[in-house]
Enzyme design. Sequence first.
Site, PDB file in Angstrom:
ATOM      1  N   GLU A   1       0.873  -1.181   0.000  1.00 24.10           N
ATOM      2  CA  GLU A   1       0.000   0.000   0.000  1.00 24.10           C
ATOM      3  C   GLU A   1       0.904   1.224   0.000  1.00 24.10           C
ATOM      4  OE1 GLU A   1      -3.086  -0.211  -0.682  1.00 24.10           O
ATOM      5  OE2 GLU A   1      -2.975  -2.396  -0.625  1.00 24.10           O
TER       6      GLU A   1
ATOM      7  N   CYS B   1      -1.452   9.343   3.650  1.00 21.90           N
ATOM      8  CA  CYS B   1      -1.509   8.914   2.249  1.00 21.90           C
ATOM      9  C   CYS B   1      -2.802   9.412   1.615  1.00 21.90           C
ATOM     10  CB  CYS B   1      -1.404   7.402   2.163  1.00 21.90           C
ATOM     11  SG  CYS B   1      -2.600   6.586   3.203  1.00 21.90           S
TER      12      CYS B   1
HETATM   13  P1  NAD Z   1       8.912   4.689   3.418  1.00 25.15           P
HETATM   14  O1  NAD Z   1       8.671   3.994   2.128  1.00 25.15           O
HETATM   15  O2  NAD Z   1      10.069   5.601   3.512  1.00 25.15           O
HETATM   16  O3  NAD Z   1       9.103   3.617   4.577  1.00 25.15           O
HETATM   17  C1  NAD Z   1       8.148   2.616   4.859  1.00 25.15           C
HETATM   18  C2  NAD Z   1       8.841   1.438   5.520  1.00 25.15           C
HETATM   19  O4  NAD Z   1       9.712   0.837   4.569  1.00 25.15           O
HETATM   20  C3  NAD Z   1       9.714   1.827   6.712  1.00 25.15           C
HETATM   21  O5  NAD Z   1       9.603   0.822   7.699  1.00 25.15           O
HETATM   22  C4  NAD Z   1      11.097   1.854   6.105  1.00 25.15           C
HETATM   23  O6  NAD Z   1      12.128   1.639   7.060  1.00 25.15           O
HETATM   24  C5  NAD Z   1      10.996   0.689   5.148  1.00 25.15           C
HETATM   25  N1  NAD Z   1      12.004   0.671   4.076  1.00 25.15           N
HETATM   26  C6  NAD Z   1      12.701   1.706   3.552  1.00 25.15           C
HETATM   27  N2  NAD Z   1      13.523   1.261   2.582  1.00 25.15           N
HETATM   28  C7  NAD Z   1      13.337  -0.078   2.473  1.00 25.15           C
HETATM   29  C8  NAD Z   1      13.886  -1.110   1.646  1.00 25.15           C
HETATM   30  N3  NAD Z   1      14.819  -0.851   0.737  1.00 25.15           N
HETATM   31  N4  NAD Z   1      13.432  -2.382   1.808  1.00 25.15           N
HETATM   32  C9  NAD Z   1      12.485  -2.663   2.711  1.00 25.15           C
HETATM   33  N5  NAD Z   1      11.939  -1.729   3.533  1.00 25.15           N
HETATM   34  C10 NAD Z   1      12.367  -0.455   3.423  1.00 25.15           C
HETATM   35  O7  NAD Z   1       7.537   5.423   3.798  1.00 25.15           O
HETATM   36  P2  NAD Z   1       7.246   6.315   5.067  1.00 25.15           P
HETATM   37  O8  NAD Z   1       7.941   7.620   4.896  1.00 25.15           O
HETATM   38  O9  NAD Z   1       7.453   5.545   6.326  1.00 25.15           O
HETATM   39  O10 NAD Z   1       5.667   6.537   4.941  1.00 25.15           O
HETATM   40  C11 NAD Z   1       5.113   7.509   4.131  1.00 25.15           C
HETATM   41  C12 NAD Z   1       4.610   6.918   2.840  1.00 25.15           C
HETATM   42  O11 NAD Z   1       3.696   5.873   3.127  1.00 25.15           O
HETATM   43  C13 NAD Z   1       3.834   7.906   2.001  1.00 25.15           C
HETATM   44  O12 NAD Z   1       4.188   7.734   0.642  1.00 25.15           O
HETATM   45  C14 NAD Z   1       2.380   7.519   2.233  1.00 25.15           C
HETATM   46  O13 NAD Z   1       1.505   7.887   1.205  1.00 25.15           O
HETATM   47  C15 NAD Z   1       2.503   6.038   2.381  1.00 25.15           C
HETATM   48  N6  NAD Z   1       1.367   5.467   3.108  1.00 25.15           N
HETATM   49  C16 NAD Z   1       0.452   4.742   2.422  1.00 25.15           C
HETATM   50  C17 NAD Z   1      -0.654   4.214   3.061  1.00 25.15           C
HETATM   51  C18 NAD Z   1      -1.681   3.418   2.329  1.00 25.15           C
HETATM   52  O14 NAD Z   1      -2.501   2.758   2.964  1.00 25.15           O
HETATM   53  N7  NAD Z   1      -1.695   3.440   1.014  1.00 25.15           N
HETATM   54  C19 NAD Z   1      -0.809   4.438   4.431  1.00 25.15           C
HETATM   55  C20 NAD Z   1       0.167   5.177   5.110  1.00 25.15           C
HETATM   56  C21 NAD Z   1       1.259   5.685   4.439  1.00 25.15           C
END
Ligand code: NAD
Length: 515
Positions: free
Chosen positions: A286, A320
Amino acid sequence: MLQPYKHEPFTDFTVEANRKAFEEALGLVEKELGKEYPLIINGERVTTEDKIQSWNPARKDQLVGSVSKANQDLAEKAIQSADEAFQTWRNVNPEERANILVKAAAIIRRRKHEFSAWLVHEAGKPWKEADADTAEAIDFLEYYARQMIELNRGKEILSRPGEQNRYFYTPMGVTVTISPWNFALAIMVGTAVAPIVTGNTVVLKPASTTPVVAAKFVEVLEDAGLPKGVINYVPGSGAEVGDYLVDHPKTSLITFTGSKDVGVRLYERAAVVRPGQNHLKRVIVEMGGKDTVVVDRDADLDLAAESILVSAFGFSGQKCSAGSRAVIHKDVYDEVLEKTVALAKNLTVGDPTNRDNYMGPVIDEKAFEKIMSYIEIGKKEGRLMTGGEGDSSTGFFIQPTIIADLDPEAVIMQEEIFGPVVAFSKANDFDHALEIANNTEYGLTGAVITRNRAHTEQAKREFHVGNLYFNRNCTGAIVGYHPFGGFKMSGTDSKAGGPDYLALHMQAKTVSEMY
Ligand code: NAD
């Protein structure tokens, strides 16, 4: 028998007793700040020298907690622990599994303000937003517990004379849960307990900016009676530990919520079959949004301004589902813009421990710099109406910002900013408004403010988003009421908090027996 599901009510902070209780919780949590938290692998506490430090985004020098940091060896141990625990957990009666979720919900409900207070300090959430995050976490626990009991009955299929056919669901195996910081409790809880209640075991890698509240939740699951190894808590670097967990041949299911770039990368990696792997991985991702509030010519314009405001600036636009675009019929454009600007000028920004502040900080320096650079782009692309300023001297505060008169293809109309910035664009008619609303790579949420019935029906057909709302804001989905997930590059549309969600964590099995 469990009572039918009802969502957890939000706290009414106009009641003095509630305000006092919340203030007390803030005080209690403040005394707990700065502690150390170990990893939890197979129920054992593992302390590492290398740490992730979690800082309060509203008070840059306040350490919320210091968390041990997993490396690949520890990630391997966590996978092995989850794999071993799966052999027994998969056979535990689903009602018993559901009961553990209900118990965990009861524990959090009793400590509701305490959990919200952790969110105020660790994620910079204003009271109301923190309270909603905690309520949503409780909702996920209660809702998925009931959904599991229902799913356990299987589905009706046909049997011919002389045979008996059954169709039921079985768990998949080791699940890697990678969660974001913006719903540091709710989404982390939802994406960790959905695999657990369906009989899988979990390796949880929480976001590095909010690992403390995740540690607190894993303790709750232990208190609720979850056997060791069913959840393993391994904060660590996304690139190092995240990739390792995703690539692991024993990983069966990956559930990720976060940004598009990371989600897409992870989706690709998960498709590769590694040596020793004898299954294909199931992936739930997501991702981001660029969500639009559309205002029709025939609409309640005060409601329109209020809906744009709440959608854009709730939790400083760090959702999001945030409405970061307002697309408005040309005949009412000036009036709606003026009303929204007037409302935005009244919003207060500051330390979220103070209930009077509508908006707190953004999550960290990186986010602050990124949002400020988008504001600079926006100033060139359109007309700055209000806000535009930031102050990172004590915490990462950005004023609610409205930029008007944007071309639908402008950068700030297309890219996810994830901050308190809303871009206004003018539409010639309703068809044009929907065309603009659909012109991004995302398809998560949207709202339409209209009194026109034909336009309502048209938007239902043509506005291509996973969650579409009429005459309200485009944020604030509630578990069991507004199943949540997006189209296009917003993700796999898993619909968290909905009736189809748990089945994504299981495999259906058909059994046919001849008499
Ligand atoms: P992010 O992608 O930076 O991080 C999300 C998670 O992924 C964290 O735990 C991070 O440590 C991990 N991560 C980072 N690099 C990785 C890799 N190479 N491999 C595996 N895991 C890795 O996102 P964020 O800043 O934590 O959250 C914000 C984003 O999330 C926004 O884009 C927002 O729209 C989205 N979001 C979406 C929903 C939804 O339901 N669609 C809900 C909440 C947030």
